[in-house]
Design a protein around this motif. Structure first.
Motif, PDB file in Angstrom:
ATOM      1  N   GLN A 233       0.970  -1.579   0.042  1.00 44.01           N
ATOM      2  CA  GLN A 233       0.232  -0.496  -0.353  1.00 44.01           C
ATOM      3  C   GLN A 233       0.842   1.666  -0.107  1.00 44.01           C
ATOM      4  O   GLN A 233       2.049   1.298   0.305  1.00 44.01           O
ATOM      5  CB  GLN A 233      -0.923   0.459   0.954  1.00 44.01           C
ATOM      6  N   ASN A 234      -0.265   2.618  -0.402  1.00 38.90           N
ATOM      7  CA  ASN A 234       0.829   3.177  -1.090  1.00 38.90           C
ATOM      8  C   ASN A 234       2.257   3.674  -1.285  1.00 38.90           C
ATOM      9  O   ASN A 234       2.829   3.977  -0.515  1.00 38.90           O
ATOM     10  CB  ASN A 234       0.664   4.620   0.629  1.00 38.90           C
TER      11      ASN A 234
ATOM     12  N   ARG B 242      -2.797  -1.387  -2.852  1.00 38.14           N
ATOM     13  CA  ARG B 242      -3.908   0.163  -2.491  1.00 38.14           C
ATOM     14  C   ARG B 242      -2.896   0.955  -2.337  1.00 38.14           C
ATOM     15  O   ARG B 242      -2.620   0.708  -1.893  1.00 38.14           O
ATOM     16  CB  ARG B 242      -4.168  -0.557  -1.350  1.00 38.14           C
ATOM     17  N   ASP B 243      -4.280   1.675  -3.158  1.00 36.93           N
ATOM     18  CA  ASP B 243      -3.440   3.627  -2.931  1.00 36.93           C
ATOM     19  C   ASP B 243      -1.843   3.133  -3.534  1.00 36.93           C
ATOM     20  O   ASP B 243      -0.991   4.037  -2.810  1.00 36.93           O
ATOM     21  CB  ASP B 243      -3.623   3.630  -1.640  1.00 36.93           C
TER      22      ASP B 243
HETATM   23  C1  LIG Z   1      -2.011   6.028   2.851  1.00 35.73           C
HETATM   24  O1  LIG Z   1      -1.169   7.228   2.875  1.00 35.73           O
HETATM   25  C2  LIG Z   1      -2.545   8.082   3.095  1.00 35.73           C
HETATM   26  C3  LIG Z   1      -2.213   9.541   3.663  1.00 35.73           C
HETATM   27  O2  LIG Z   1      -0.460   9.384   4.086  1.00 35.73           O
HETATM   28  C4  LIG Z   1      -3.512   7.803   4.161  1.00 35.73           C
HETATM   29  O3  LIG Z   1      -4.837   8.419   3.995  1.00 35.73           O
HETATM   30  C5  LIG Z   1      -4.000   6.426   2.971  1.00 35.73           C
HETATM   31  O4  LIG Z   1      -4.463   5.456   4.423  1.00 35.73           O
HETATM   32  C6  LIG Z   1      -2.769   5.349   3.403  1.00 35.73           C
HETATM   33  N1  LIG Z   1      -3.159   4.114   2.749  1.00 35.73           N
HETATM   34  C7  LIG Z   1      -3.272   2.990   2.902  1.00 35.73           C
HETATM   35  C8  LIG Z   1      -4.228   1.779   2.881  1.00 35.73           C
HETATM   36  O5  LIG Z   1      -2.505   2.786   4.450  1.00 35.73           O
END
Ligand SMILES: *[C@@H]1O[C@H](CO)[C@@H](O)[C@H](O)[C@H]1NC(C)=O
Ligand SMILES: *[C@@H]1O[C@H](CO)[C@@H](O)[C@H](O)[C@H]1NC(C)=O
Ligand SMILES: *[C@@H]1O[C@H](CO)[C@@H](O)[C@H](O)[C@H]1NC(C)=O
Ligand SMILES: *[C@@H]1O[C@H](CO)[C@@H](O)[C@H](O)[C@H]1NC(C)=O
Length: 418
Positions: free
Chosen positions: A290-291, A320-321
């Motif tokens: 993720q991210n 994800r993301d």
């Molecule tokens: C990814 O990072 C964003 C900003 O920091 C956060 O809002 C989001 O929840 C994160 N995604 C995950 C899957 O943790």
């Protein structure tokens, strides 16, 4: 404070660290000399490699001093202990940091300087540069650098992807190789120009790799950033990887892997596989990514398996993301690995199941943004896409699916396979 006055010449710097070290040594908890906020444990003993004869001149072979330091912290001390590698350049041939440590006390290796690998590949008797074997409880920290000095060896590197069984294919030494370790943290260090992989983790449990900078030229062959096999609970967080092969590769038996906030590129992206080449490979199960940001990589998110060959499985995988910038094959499942197109071999025996792509956005440099080439014998099951927005330049992208019917949710570009 005293350290602030040390800014100028290197030898003065080293002297200052030596003084600071002695101070910390006398009263470890009172005033940390450490530069990276890593506080000594109560009663922790510090072994400075320079006190054991290491010469940080970039030429003198320091291997023996490092091995002596390891023997002391791992096999001769009954308190928590650390090896301190102060600023400077340390020339090192090849070392096995052998465990288990007895008694089993926590060990830290604090690297402030740069370790330089010998360029003489014949010295790598155990096949790797720095191997950590059967250690429970290890930290490698300190902001320093592991320089594999790989350039010379790259020209001899064979393409192992095409024929990994081939006699010509020999993996070059990894810079940091973890075998059968547990409860390990590697944080805030740099790895540059390895001969083979930067970091190799196998048969291990509970390993955290964070805040690492992993760098090699885009053209360097087989310089995977982090490679994991046969390991459970590996956390890979906040790393920057720019290298010549996969940023992260997960092979057989990678389980419960968590990858967060990775910046990858250039490189070959994040991959699972290639699976099913050998008999009795263990499944890949539970991978959460993720991210992450992928920039100018040749692949984005991929799962590969060999046609014909042996059974295996990959399941419970989520992406994800994810942001992509100019990625070549953003999303790909390839069960005709190294056989496509016109693959005449029997279908892959590997089962791929429960793979989720959610909130994947950005740009591609090829119009086919999603390629799912599943096995006729084992159609991929439970593949889902939600909120996907991948553009070819400013234009639309397409998806191709073979032997799978994904589920879609929310906006999806490329549009669903028909
Ligand atoms: C990814 O990072 C964003 C900003 O920091 C956060 O809002 C989001 O929840 C994160 N995604 C995950 C899957 O943790
Ligand atoms: C190990 O510890 C013992 C006992 O404290 C000591 O006699 C010996 O010299 C030490 N060996 C090394 C290599 O430090
Ligand atoms: C994993 O390892 C870290 C570092 O040694 C340790 O702090 C943590 O407690 C371990 N986690 C588990 C579940 O054992
Ligand atoms: C996959 O995840 C689901 C839900 O989290 C869980 O019930 C299932 O046991 C997992 N399967 C495997 C093979 O890990």
């Amino acid at each position: 404070m005293a350290i602030a006055k040390c800014a100028a010449a290197i030898h003065i710097l080293i002297l200052c660290f030596a003084l600071a070290y002695n101070h910390a040594h006398a009263d470890p908890i009172a005033k940390p000399y450490n530069v990276d906020q890593d506080v000594l444990l109560p009663g922790e003993k510090v072994i400075n490699v320079n006190d054991l004869g290491a010469k940080p001149d970039g030429m003198t072979d320091c291997t023996l001093a490092f091995m002596d330091a390891w023997r002391m912290v791992c096999h001769n001390l009954t308190v928590p202990s650390r090896i301190l590698i102060p600023p400077g350049r340390y020339f090192i041939s090849s070392i096995i940091f052998q465990g288990p440590c007895s008694p089993p006390t926590p060990v830290t290796i604090q690297v402030q300087g740069t370790l330089l690998a010998t360029t003489d590949i014949s010295e790598f008797e155990n096949g790797e540069w720095l191997m950590f074997d059967k250690i429970n409880g290890l930290k490698i920290i300190g902001g320093g650098t592991f320089d594999g000095q790989g350039r010379q060896s790259w020209q001899y590197t064979q393409n192992c992807d095409a024929n990994p069984d081939g006699p010509a294919c020999q993996r070059n030494p990894s810079s940091l190789y973890f075998n059968e370790v547990s409860n390990v943290v590697v944080e805030n260090i740099r790895s540059v120009n390895p001969k083979g992989f930067h970091i190799f983790v196998t048969k291990s449990l509970n390993v955290t790799l964070s805040k690492l900078k992993i760098l090699a030229p885009e053209t360097s062959p087989n310089t995977n950033g982090i490679h994991i096999s046969l390991s459970d609970r590996v956390i890979i967080s906040r790393n920057i990887i720019a290298t010549g092969d996969d940023c992260i590769s997960m092979a057989q038996g990678a389980q419960n892997i968590f990858i967060d906030k990775l910046k990858c590129g250039p490189g070959h992206g994040i991959s699972i596989g290639s699976l099913g080449l050998y008999q009795n490979e263990e499944e890949v199960r539970g991978v959460r990514i993720q991210n992450c940001t992928l920039s100018s990589t040749t692949s984005g998110l991929r799962i590969d398996s060999w046609p014909d060959r042996y059974p295996c499985a990959a399941s419970n995988i989520s992406f994800r993301d994810i942001m992509m910038h100019d990625v070549k094959n953003p999303i790909i499942i390839d069960q005709e690995y190294e056989c496509y197109p016109n693959c005449q071999k029997k279908p892959s025996l590997v089962k791929i199941e429960n793979v989720h792509f959610a909130n994947v956005r950005g740009t591609t440099v090829s119009p086919v943004a999603v390629e799912l080439r599943c096995s006729k014998l084992n159609p991929c099951k439970g593949v889902t896409f939600s909120d996907i927005d991948l553009k070819f330049g400013a234009g639309p992208t397409t998806a191709r699916c073979q032997n799978t019917i994904p589920l879609y949710n929310g906006f999806v570009m490329p549009p669903a396979c028909v």
